[in-house]
Design an enzyme around this catalytic site. Structure first.
Site, short mmCIF file in Angstrom:
data_model
loop_
_atom_site.label_atom_id
_atom_site.label_comp_id
_atom_site.label_asym_id
_atom_site.label_seq_id
_atom_site.Cartn_x
_atom_site.Cartn_y
_atom_site.Cartn_z
CD GLU A 108 -2.58 3.26 -5.81
OE1 GLU A 108 -3.65 2.63 -6.02
OE2 GLU A 108 -1.55 2.74 -5.37
NE ARG A 167 -4.38 -1.14 0.25
CZ ARG A 167 -4.63 -2.20 -0.51
NH1 ARG A 167 -3.71 -2.61 -1.37
NH2 ARG A 167 -5.79 -2.84 -0.43
CG HIS A 185 -2.63 -0.82 -6.92
ND1 HIS A 185 -2.96 -0.06 -5.83
CD2 HIS A 185 -2.76 -2.11 -6.52
CE1 HIS A 185 -3.29 -0.83 -4.82
NE2 HIS A 185 -3.18 -2.08 -5.21
#
Length: 336
Positions: free
Chosen positions: A272, A243, A291
């Protein structure tokens, strides 16, 4: 005029994990339960509450399930997450309201651990620079310092859960030395699968590569900050596939710009998508991915199936395997 009878159960899917809902529909249809599915396709909390106020269960990808949202979902018995991390769900609020929170704890272990090792290998071998030089018509004349042989270099794992252990096993197979920081594991073990446990500062000072594999919560937020980056070796590389909030991103950007550490491989970020003008994008000693560490055909299907199965287990009166807030079983008067 009589209205249509309500299905026995209603499940709201806030922001599904895939563009289509065919897989989830098939599982619900074949379950033998009378389930009304509401595919919300939103992360807006007000929209979630408006559609799911009468839902018995919620399946969530990234929609923020805050205390306010939880309080306005009086029928919900279970919130099932498409994924491992549950930092978008207020666990204390869910527990206070007797709601089970489940994740897909065993999904994408292979994918994320492989992605972490892939970033490590690409940074070790200067692969991105080589590819860019050849695409630009060059060859090897402008190469930087030659890479160090990977064998016998040290990988420090921050977190020794399922993904951390998988990454450790893969690194050991490459001939690396592997150490880990995990206070929960160290309470019972000094070594696991050939991986020695140590304190975080010791790991940061002694490792050539540091790879993060822990959940994000109030305790771990910015676990890697200016102090931690400052005690890493100048040749060390930081890898984060967990994370973004685990790392103080401005402090990391500063450390990379000043070459206080040699590089980074990042799949996750504090915000993000990463801003188009973020300075990390222009750093040649940094590899960025969007991601995507979790992503494969198999892992996507596994995630979707598991999330739905957890909901069906609760609706049938059972107890799912991947309960994050197990204290709800003792603290709640609700039957699950």
């Amino acid at each position: 005029i009589l209205g249509l009878a309500r299905a026995q159960f209603k499940v709201g899917l806030t922001d599904p994990a895939a563009p289509d809902d065919d897989l989830e529909d098939g599982i619900f249809r074949d379950s033998g339960l009378d389930v009304d599915r509401d595919y919300l396709r939103t992360r807006d909390p007000e929209e979630v509450v408006r559609h799911a106020a009468d839902a018995d269960a919620l399946i969530v990808s990234w929609a923020p399930i805050t205390r306010d949202v939880v309080a306005r979902l009086p029928r919900v018995r279970v919130i099932s997450r498409y994924g491992i991390g549950v930092d978008m769900i207020d666990l204390d609020a869910a527990t206070d309201h007797g709601i089970l929170v489940c994740n897909t704890a065993r999904y994408c272990i292979d994918e994320v651990s492989t992605h972490a090792i892939a970033l490590l290998l690409a940074l070790n071998r200067h692969l991105v620079g080589d590819v860019e030089r050849l695409r630009a018509g060059g060859w090897a004349a402008d190469r930087p310092e030659p890479p160090r042989r990977l064998r016998d270099q040290q990988l420090g794992l921050v977190g020794l859960g399922n993904i951390g252990r998988a990454a450790g096993r893969k690194a050991l197979g490459l001939g690396m030395r592997v150490v880990a920081y995990d206070p929960f594991v160290r309470e019972q073990h000094d070594e696991v699968d050939g991986i020695r446990l140590m304190e975080l500062d010791e790991l940061l000072r002694s490792s050539d590569y540091v790879s993060i594999h822990i959940p994000l919560n109030a305790t771990t937020h910015h676990l890697i900050g200016a102090h931690e980056l400052g005690i890493m070796a100048p040749h060390a590389i930081l890898i984060n596939t967990a994370r973004g909030g685990l790392v103080d991103q401005p402090a990391l950007t500063e450390a990379l710009a000043a070459r206080r550490i040699a590089g980074a491989g990042l799949d996750v970020f504090e915000q993000e998508p990463l801003a188009p003008d973020d300075p990390l994008r222009g750093m040649p000693h940094v590899i960025l991915t969007p991601h995507a560490a979790h992503w494969s055909r198999e892992s996507t299907e596994e995630c979707r199936v598991t999330a739905v199965d957890h909901v069906l287990t609760v609706l049938r009166g059972g107890t799912p395997s991947d309960i994050v807030n197990r204290t709800v079983l003792q603290r709640s008067n609700r039957r699950v």
